[in-house]
Design a protein around this motif. Sequence first.
Motif, PDB file in Angstrom:
ATOM      1  N   ARG A 115       0.827  -1.214   0.000  1.00 25.99           N
ATOM      2  CA  ARG A 115       0.000   0.000   0.000  1.00 25.99           C
ATOM      3  C   ARG A 115       0.857   1.259   0.000  1.00 25.99           C
ATOM      4  O   ARG A 115       0.556   2.215  -0.699  1.00 25.99           O
ATOM      5  N   GLY A 171       1.424   4.034  -2.818  1.00 24.47           N
ATOM      6  CA  GLY A 171       1.113   5.392  -2.383  1.00 24.47           C
ATOM      7  C   GLY A 171       2.221   6.381  -2.708  1.00 24.47           C
ATOM      8  O   GLY A 171       1.956   7.520  -3.105  1.00 24.47           O
ATOM      9  N   VAL A 223       2.022   7.360  -6.311  1.00 22.93           N
ATOM     10  CA  VAL A 223       0.928   8.316  -6.521  1.00 22.93           C
ATOM     11  C   VAL A 223       1.376   9.730  -6.152  1.00 22.93           C
ATOM     12  O   VAL A 223       1.129  10.701  -6.883  1.00 22.93           O
ATOM     13  N   ALA A 252      -6.159  -0.220  -3.705  1.00 22.29           N
ATOM     14  CA  ALA A 252      -6.450   1.060  -4.346  1.00 22.29           C
ATOM     15  C   ALA A 252      -6.922   2.092  -3.319  1.00 22.29           C
ATOM     16  O   ALA A 252      -6.481   3.246  -3.328  1.00 22.29           O
ATOM     17  N   TYR A 253      -7.811   1.676  -2.427  1.00 22.13           N
ATOM     18  CA  TYR A 253      -8.311   2.587  -1.390  1.00 22.13           C
ATOM     19  C   TYR A 253      -7.162   3.073  -0.507  1.00 22.13           C
ATOM     20  O   TYR A 253      -7.050   4.262  -0.185  1.00 22.13           O
ATOM     21  N   VAL A 299      -4.201   5.161  -2.765  1.00 19.70           N
ATOM     22  CA  VAL A 299      -4.583   6.474  -3.300  1.00 19.70           C
ATOM     23  C   VAL A 299      -5.150   7.377  -2.207  1.00 19.70           C
ATOM     24  O   VAL A 299      -4.729   8.526  -2.043  1.00 19.70           O
ATOM     25  N   GLY A 308      -2.027   8.124   0.352  1.00 21.70           N
ATOM     26  CA  GLY A 308      -1.608   9.266  -0.439  1.00 21.70           C
ATOM     27  C   GLY A 308      -2.308  10.549  -0.061  1.00 21.70           C
ATOM     28  O   GLY A 308      -1.748  11.413   0.612  1.00 21.70           O
ATOM     29  N   VAL A 309      -3.557  10.669  -0.475  1.00 20.60           N
ATOM     30  CA  VAL A 309      -4.297  11.917  -0.295  1.00 20.60           C
ATOM     31  C   VAL A 309      -4.469  12.269   1.184  1.00 20.60           C
ATOM     32  O   VAL A 309      -4.243  13.414   1.596  1.00 20.60           O
TER      33      VAL A 309
END
Length: 293
Positions: free
Chosen positions: A44, A48, A51, A218-219, A222, A226-227
């Motif tokens: 993950r 990340g 990204v 993905a959850y 990203v 990440g965000v």
Amino acid sequence: MSVSTERRGALLVLLLPILVWSYNWIVMKQVLAWIGPFDFSALRFAIGVLVLIALMLVRGESLRPPPLGQVVLIGLAQTAGFQALVQWALVDGAAGRTALLAYTMPFWVVPLAWWLLADRPGPRQWFSLAVAALGLIFVLEPWRGLGGAGSAALAIGGGLCWALGTVLSKRLFQRGGISALSLTTWQMAVGALALVLLALFTHERPIVWSNELVGALAYNAVLASGVAWLLWSWVVERLPANVVGLSSLAVPIAGIAFAWVMLGERPSPAEWIGIALIAAALAIVNLRRPRAS
């Protein structure tokens, strides 16, 4: 922009990582059916980082790292230490309980910020901290026995690592000249490297690839890795460490609600009292002091 307006904006931004991370406790618990805790953590954060690097290139930011020594410390604490310990705790621990123990982070932030930032808490911070601590006692119900002492210790250790990373990030931002995106990317790169090495040197069960595992990655890569971490660093830069730390207690409250709906982990009456106390602590720490006339 006035200080009060910027503070309100930062508090609103803080809601986004709170929502992402609170639901992610459910995702991290469920994904263990297909992958080991260290393999998942390594994957993950590796994704990340990619990204965030792509985001830096799109925004035209320099890829030059912030002061490397501080970045290494933050990455090992905030990314590698926190994630490895809490994901390991979820192997045997319930999602809601693990989230609450990991979010003892604010209790560690107060003395660490006092020690490393000379950010001495005021009476309101101490009072809200006491109310939140009482709330956590009701939620954990130690008079019934904690159970799973190993997973509890891992989750609390993760909270300590996160608190250290938060305070070190605040200290680095105070020196100026460092963007939240740059620090988030580089500290996560350090943490991801440590997690990859940990995954390589541990012998976990084979990965079972499925749509659920891909969706969880993905959850996490990203949004959660990440965000949300980018927004967290942005907020840490603009708000006092004590306020950020205590505000993050909203995550385990929402995590308990998600665990109730998704995993059937229904809170007891004592836990409801604890949740109410923690919510009150959040309100106290975020109340704006009245302006002197």
